[in-house]
Scaffold this active site. Structure first.
Site, PDB file in Angstrom:
ATOM      1  N   ARG A  49       0.844  -1.195   0.000  1.00  0.00           N
ATOM      2  CA  ARG A  49       0.000   0.000   0.000  1.00  0.00           C
ATOM      3  C   ARG A  49       0.881   1.249   0.000  1.00  0.00           C
ATOM      4  NH1 ARG A  49      -3.708  -1.381   5.109  1.00  0.00           N
ATOM      5  NH2 ARG A  49      -1.662  -2.120   5.809  1.00  0.00           N
ATOM      6  N   ASP A  51       1.307   5.531   0.033  1.00  0.00           N
ATOM      7  CA  ASP A  51       0.654   6.707   0.609  1.00  0.00           C
ATOM      8  C   ASP A  51       0.250   7.701  -0.474  1.00  0.00           C
ATOM      9  OD1 ASP A  51       0.929   5.875   3.264  1.00  0.00           O
ATOM     10  OD2 ASP A  51       2.942   6.713   3.410  1.00  0.00           O
ATOM     11  N   TYR A 109      12.132   0.010  -3.751  1.00  0.00           N
ATOM     12  CA  TYR A 109      11.677   1.397  -3.866  1.00  0.00           C
ATOM     13  C   TYR A 109      12.816   2.261  -4.383  1.00  0.00           C
ATOM     14  CZ  TYR A 109       7.282   0.784  -1.283  1.00  0.00           C
ATOM     15  OH  TYR A 109       6.017   0.415  -0.892  1.00  0.00           O
ATOM     16  N   ARG A 196      10.840   7.043   3.273  1.00  0.00           N
ATOM     17  CA  ARG A 196      10.871   8.497   3.416  1.00  0.00           C
ATOM     18  C   ARG A 196      11.601   8.916   4.685  1.00  0.00           C
ATOM     19  NH1 ARG A 196       4.717   9.861   2.966  1.00  0.00           N
ATOM     20  NH2 ARG A 196       5.475  11.955   3.456  1.00  0.00           N
TER      21      ARG A 196
END
Length: 264
Positions: A49, A51, A109, A196
């Site tokens: 999932r 953001d 990522y 992040r």
């Protein structure tokens, strides 16, 4: 019959991946398009999932259906009903016990950070931005301390629902391409906001605010309050999800396509 899809999307205009009561998410858009194509509601399960504002070039989902369509039709037909910012890349029939999330053994990522004095206009929403010069060599030394199995609680959002903060980091690389810094992370799984939060702390190292070994200290302390603030969602991409060879899915692309070619 269980079908897996690879999905890419520009997350700028969405409220994240997960379906919400008021709509506006990538899952809402995908399930609406599948229903229009198939004529019946279909529920999808994703590998990871994302953001609000986070993008994907290699998201994977699965769904169950009794409807017979060619794989080509699942791709082209559903894409007809999707908004321009979302597209299906491929479809495959998978085993009944395949699960987009739980069958995956790694996720990758990529974070794109524009490092120059002035912000971008042309790539707004597609890259993060930091205006002071950054020491990439120091950042890479720090990133290498993330490799291996660690408790990543220091980089975990308060709202994270993962059962365990312990993850295996297989790749943590940073390189400069002109004014663009490219961060590549691959791990068994990621915690909420983990990438992040890692980028934010590595930028602190690049600024000279902290030495590279500070990253190791954060891992040992396991205290989110000691690490740097969460970095912008704009530059983050889910680029690949890896599955066992016998899953029948394409091998995850190690050099994913991104929606623009840096020219700064």
């Amino acid at each position: 019959m269980r079908i897996a899809l690879a999905v890419e999307y520009d997350g700028s205009g969405f409220r994240g991946w997960q379906k919400q009561a008021h709509g506006g998410t990538v899952q809402d858009a995908l399930q609406d398009a599948l229903q229009k194509f198939a004529g019946v509601p279909l529920q999808v399960v994703c590998a990871g999932r994302t953001d609000a504002g986070v993008h994907a070039t290699g998201q994977v989902v699965h769904f169950d259906t009794l409807i017979e369509r060619s794989l080509f039709s699942w791709v082209r037909g559903t894409n007809t009903f999707l908004p321009p910012a979302v597209a299906i890349r491929w479809a495959r029939v998978v085993a009944d016990d395949f699960h987009a999330r739980f069958s995956a053994y790694a996720r990758r990522y990529r974070y794109l950070l524009l490092n120059r004095p002035h912000r971008t206009g042309a790539c707004h929403g597609k890259v993060g931005w930091y205006h002071h010069p950054l020491d990439v060599e120091a950042m890479q030394v720090a990133a290498e301390l993330l490799l291996g199995e660690h408790d990543f609680s220091a980089f975990r959002a308060a709202a994270c629902q993962a059962r365990s903060p312990v993850k295996l980091m297989r790749q943590a690389d940073i390189r400069r391409c002109g004014d663009l810094l490219v961060f590549d992370f691959e791990a068994s799984a990621f915690l909420h906001h983990m990438v992040r939060n890692l980028v934010g702390s590595l930028v602190h190292v690049g600024q000279g605010k902290r030495p590279p070994e500070w990253i190791a200290e954060l891992l040992l302390a396991g205290d989110r309050r000691l690490a740097a603030p969460t970095f912008s969602a704009a530059g983050l991409y889910l680029v690949a999800v890896s599955y066992p060879a016998d899953s029948g899915l394409p091998i995850a692309d190690a050099t994913p396509f991104l929606p623009f070619v840096p020219s700064w």
